[in-house]
Design an enzyme around this catalytic site. Structure first.
Site, PDB file in Angstrom:
ATOM      1  N   GLU A 138       2.981   4.531  -5.254  1.00 34.43           N
ATOM      2  CA  GLU A 138       4.099   5.219  -4.606  1.00 34.43           C
ATOM      3  C   GLU A 138       4.522   6.438  -5.425  1.00 34.43           C
ATOM      4  O   GLU A 138       4.255   6.507  -6.639  1.00 34.43           O
ATOM      5  CB  GLU A 138       5.271   4.241  -4.454  1.00 34.43           C
ATOM      6  CG  GLU A 138       6.544   4.813  -3.855  1.00 34.43           C
ATOM      7  CD  GLU A 138       6.362   5.294  -2.430  1.00 34.43           C
ATOM      8  OE1 GLU A 138       5.760   6.372  -2.247  1.00 34.43           O
ATOM      9  OE2 GLU A 138       6.854   4.610  -1.514  1.00 34.43           O
ATOM     10  N   HIS A 192       1.764  -1.111   3.072  1.00 37.57           N
ATOM     11  CA  HIS A 192       2.186  -2.450   2.680  1.00 37.57           C
ATOM     12  C   HIS A 192       3.240  -3.005   3.632  1.00 37.57           C
ATOM     13  O   HIS A 192       3.891  -2.266   4.382  1.00 37.57           O
ATOM     14  CB  HIS A 192       2.752  -2.442   1.257  1.00 37.57           C
ATOM     15  CG  HIS A 192       3.982  -1.596   1.104  1.00 37.57           C
ATOM     16  ND1 HIS A 192       5.246  -2.036   1.447  1.00 37.57           N
ATOM     17  CD2 HIS A 192       4.137  -0.320   0.667  1.00 37.57           C
ATOM     18  CE1 HIS A 192       6.121  -1.078   1.223  1.00 37.57           C
ATOM     19  NE2 HIS A 192       5.484  -0.022   0.745  1.00 37.57           N
TER      20      HIS A 192
END
Length: 218
Positions: free
Chosen positions: A88, A8
């Site tokens: 994550e 990202h």
């Protein structure tokens, strides 16, 4: 078959660690620079994908979904799946900054793979969910004629390294020697003759203690 792995763009948590104390990790937005990074990465990602249809699997966190949106891949995308197993590493809910700094020091001394965060996961936990995800994805890519042979995964730095660790059979020592990719940096994994190959190595902050290397074949 190919899997393109993309980290990202820059998020608020990358520039302000105290943001984790007031905003849930999954809700952290991109910074203005991150918005620019994701938009600028779009043409490069489209060049890598080519004209083939692509299946996109994206972490459901805001920063990964926003990055994917800004890539503007248009009708190249045959399907998009928000996949929680690509999230994550979990550090807990709203974080205490003093405790988190202590845990970071402990994790560095203990080893990033096996150290379990007090209110979250170890790297090994993330590795397990990466294995479960890949165990479902690979048969689809190989055997299901309806599933695109090109896959784009938009995820997080540690998760991307662990996906590579699983597909390339890296040792834990090698994994712990590697740095995360930069924001909006990508890697390409190609499958040929039963072997996955990585297009280029990750930055490495030390030699792996066991002597293994990133681009060695299985």
């Amino acid at each position: 078959m190919r899997i393109i792995l993309l980290r990202h763009a820059q998020s608020l948590g990358n520039v302000d660690e105290l943001a984790y104390c007031r905003i849930p990790d999954h809700a952290l937005p991109l910074t203005p620079l991150g918005e620019q990074q994701a938009t600028a990465a779009g043409p490069a990602v489209r060049r890598v994908l080519g004209a083939e249809p692509v299946a996109v699997y994206v972490s459901p966190y805001l920063r990964t979904r926003r990055t994917l949106h800004l890539l503007d891949l248009g009708d190249l995308v045959e399907r998009t799946v928000a996949e929680p197993r690509l999230r994550e590493q979990d550090w807990g809910n709203l974080q205490d900054p003093v405790e988190q700094e202590l845990q970071k020091r402990q994790r560095h001394a203990f080893g990033h793979f096996f150290f379990r965060l007090a209110h979250g996961e170890s790297g090994a936990d993330v590795d397990d969910r990466c294995a479960a995800f890949l165990g479902e994805l690979q048969p689809k890519m190989i055997r299901d004629p309806r599933h695109p042979k090109t896959v784009l995964i938009v995820s997080h730095g540690l998760t991307i390294r662990l996906l590579c660790r699983r597909l390339l059979a890296w040792s834990i020592e090698l994994f712990e020697s590697l740095s995360n990719p930069e924001h909006c940096e990508h890697r390409v994994l190609s499958y040929d003759g039963g072997v996955w190959r990585l297009d280029r190595p990750f930055a490495q902050w030390r030699d792996a203690p066991d002597g293994t290397t990133q681009l060695a074949q299985r």
